[in-house]
Design an enzyme around this catalytic site. Structure first.
Site, PDB file in Angstrom:
ATOM      1  N   ALA A 109      25.042  16.701  57.496  1.00  0.00           N
ATOM      2  CA  ALA A 109      23.392  15.101  57.451  1.00  0.00           C
ATOM      3  C   ALA A 109      23.550  14.897  59.172  1.00  0.00           C
ATOM      4  O   ALA A 109      22.172  14.895  60.058  1.00  0.00           O
ATOM      5  CB  ALA A 109      24.130  13.861  56.787  1.00  0.00           C
ATOM      6  N   ARG A 156      27.548  14.898  35.309  1.00  0.00           N
ATOM      7  CA  ARG A 156      28.988  14.457  35.678  1.00  0.00           C
ATOM      8  C   ARG A 156      30.063  13.426  35.203  1.00  0.00           C
ATOM      9  O   ARG A 156      31.396  14.285  34.992  1.00  0.00           O
ATOM     10  CB  ARG A 156      29.412  14.766  37.550  1.00  0.00           C
ATOM     11  CG  ARG A 156      28.961  15.891  37.667  1.00  0.00           C
ATOM     12  CD  ARG A 156      29.260  16.100  39.159  1.00  0.00           C
ATOM     13  NE  ARG A 156      28.905  17.647  39.747  1.00  0.00           N
ATOM     14  CZ  ARG A 156      28.556  17.994  41.271  1.00  0.00           C
ATOM     15  NH1 ARG A 156      29.141  16.946  42.097  1.00  0.00           N
ATOM     16  NH2 ARG A 156      28.637  18.559  41.384  1.00  0.00           N
TER      17      ARG A 156
END
Length: 588
Positions: free
Chosen positions: A18, A286
């Site tokens: 990022a 998940r």
């Protein structure tokens, strides 16, 4: 003490996916940009991202960004902001093709297009059959991404400060953020980086737990800096535990293994995920897979081994050729850390802290937000956050695999595009006074002056044990309340911890002590937030409140550092291009 000053249009703190994507966009626009990183940029933790970047390219089957959006909203357990999820899924293909043009070496299909593999929580046609949406560079996608972005930043003359540790944000009298102070690890010099825009891209904080897939550098530095500057953090109770960390080591085994056809077994050799998620099986969300493994272990069906009870991940049926071409890194990691060869035998795995879904609340443009007394969002002038430190929130209560790299690239780019315009247009922010700058050195001075007291290593160990025992995959009110009380005691102990090493050059103990402050604040915000949310949603699963409660908790939680109190913040249910997806029961 007057500090040396370095002045830039923007300073980006953290050189992972990022941070480097934001810095690249700023540098390309002709603005001056400093990129600060406490490690060499290609050693940032994005390097360990294995499986790929989830994006609706439609290379292996027909695909649609709206299907991707549906899966992401469902995965978030309906507290992901739908305007941000829509933006990410819609602009994703464009952002990924840009990376391809920069030279990112994706794996290829026979026709030359980018290879895409199935990942958990992916579907065609709004919950239909399994999709293959994750664009991959073998099982080293993060490594490929970092090297590509680093080269592009060099080419575009970003000023990179490698092995500089950011200490604290600097605010002026108006409450605007006007840069940060940072410590050169090599020399011990402290510099004030003055900037019109400060971008936090500091990544996660998995090191608040004993067992984590995160590197030792993931210490929540951005969370600590934000909280000390009075910036609130959102959804800090939401920590993803990856179902498959190598038992005993915590090293990540990518979901790509299950995407390629691997599956989980208990000690009876049973494919137990068929009981918990009859349709998606091993490729459920998940949080669902992690809880299923822990239930198997709690009920005595875990496999035994020197590292304690665990599950087995079977890959040998895929054959040596597939494993060597699609999962070469996993073969290497398994042989090194689990001492097993996946070509011949299964890998011992256990759920391990992996990802921080919470963080600094931001707009799609990366602008950091706080909330006023009327409960309205207010932009904090000069401060931006992107990547894992930010909570846009595209991940809500549970992130889908492959969406983190997409988040980095899309929102790093979005913040850069916004800054391209706004730096040129905005007036000059008022300078920070000398006392504002000195305020940001309080912690450094405290450590430098503390020669007596407790060993900080013992304090860090106590902190990690407390978090692991009381705020893990399953949570319970009494244990969390006890955990919070323990953290209050540990926090007091930290005030009197000592720094033994007084040298200035490469003083790694000093950096570790400064990191411990940030771990402490991150853990404390997590504990307060987890006690506050009295329901089970996504990764936050409570024995004492086992059901999801949309009437009271279809919202974000916000931790206010000044008062150490909690408030609620509404979820954005207003995408711009299509109707919102209403909350419904989440099954796989």
């Amino acid at each position: 003490m007057k500090l040396p000053v370095r002045e830039f249009d923007a300073v980006v703190i953290g050189a992972g996916g990022a941070g480097m994507r934001a810095a690249l966009q700023i540098s390309q626009s002709g603005q001056t940009c400093a990129l600060l990183s406490k490690v060499f940029p290609t050693r940032s933790h994005t390097v360990s991202a294995q499986g790929g970047i989830t994006v609706a390219l439609g290379n292996t089957h027909e695909d649609n960004w709206e299907w991707h959006m549906y899966d992401t909203v469902k995965g978030s357990d309906y507290i992901g902001d739908q305007d941000a999820i829509e933006y990410m899924c819609k602009t994703g293909p464009e952002a990924i093709l840009e990376l391809e043009h920069m030279g990112l070496p994706f794996s290829r299909l026979d026709d030359g297009r980018i290879y895409q593999r199935p990942f958990g929580g992916q579907s065609k046609n709004f919950g239909g059959e399994q999709a293959a949406r994750t664009a991959a560079a073998a099982d080293r996608t993060g490594h490929a991404l970092l090297h590509t972005l680093y080269q592009q930043n060099l080419k575009n003359h970003t000023t990179i400060f490698s092995e500089w540790y950011a200490l604290d944000l600097v605010k002026n009298q108006d409450g605007a953020v006007v840069g940060c102070t940072a410590l050169c690890i090599e020399t011990g010099e402290v510099v004030y980086f003055k900037a019109r825009a400060t971008v936090l891209a500091t990544g996660g904080a998995g090191r608040i737990y004993q067992s984590t897939t995160n590197a030792h550098i993931n210490t929540g530095d951005g969370v600590g800096m934000a909280l000390r500057a009075g910036v609130p953090v959102q959804d800090m109770e939401m920590w993803q535990f990856h179902p498959t960390g190598i038992a005993g080591a915590g090293v990540l085994v990518t979901e790509g293994c299950r995407g390629e056809g691997g599956y989980l077994l208990n000690k009876h050799g049973e494919r137990f995920m068929e009981r918990y998620a009859p349709n998606a099986k091993d490729l459920a969300g998940r949080d669902v897979v992690a809880r299923s493994i822990m239930i198997e272990i709690r009920e005595g069906r875990g496999c035994d081994g020197p590292w304690g009870p665990h599950a087995k991940l079977k890959l040998d049926h895929l054959g040596k050729e597939v494993l060597e071409s699609r999962l070469p890194g996993i073969l290497e990691l398994s042989r090194t850390f689990a001492h097993v060869d996946p070509v011949k035998e299964p890998i011992p795995v256990i759920p391990t802290c992996h990802y921080m879904m919470g963080g600094i609340p931001t707009k799609v443009t990366g602008q950091a937000l706080t909330v006023n007394e009327q409960g309205e969002d207010v932009v904090i002038p000069g401060l931006f956050a992107v990547g894992e430190i930010a909570c846009v929130s595209v991940h809500g209560a549970n992130r889908l695999g492959g969406n983190s790299l997409l988040d980095l690239v899309v929102f790093g780019r979005a913040a850069g595009l916004h800054l391209q315009e706004s730096i040129a247009e905005q007036g000059v922010l008022r300078d920070a006074s000398e006392s504002d700058v000195e305020g940001s050195l309080e912690r450094l001075n405290r450590w430098n002056n503390n020669r007596n007291g407790e060993d900080p290593v013992a304090i860090r160990k106590a902190l990690q044990e407390c978090m692991q025992h009381n705020f893990s995959v399953f949570r319970e009110g009494d244990a969390m309340a006890k955990g919070l009380e323990q953290l209050k005691v540990i926090r007091e102990r930290l005030k009197n911890a000592r720094l033994d090493d007084t040298s200035s050059e490469f003083n790694t103990q000093r950096v570790e002590c400064l990191e411990l402050d940030n771990l402490m604040e991150t853990a404390y915000a997590t504990a307060v937030s987890a006690n506050f949310r009295t329901e089970s949603r996504g990764a936050h699963s409570r024995f004492d409140f086992p059901e999801r409660d949309d009437a009271n908790w279809l919202c974000h939680t916000l931790y206010q550092p000044q008062t150490e109190s909690m408030t609620r913040r509404s979820v954005n249910m207003e995408p711009k291009l299509r109707p919102a997806f209403p909350p419904k029961i989440r099954t796989y």
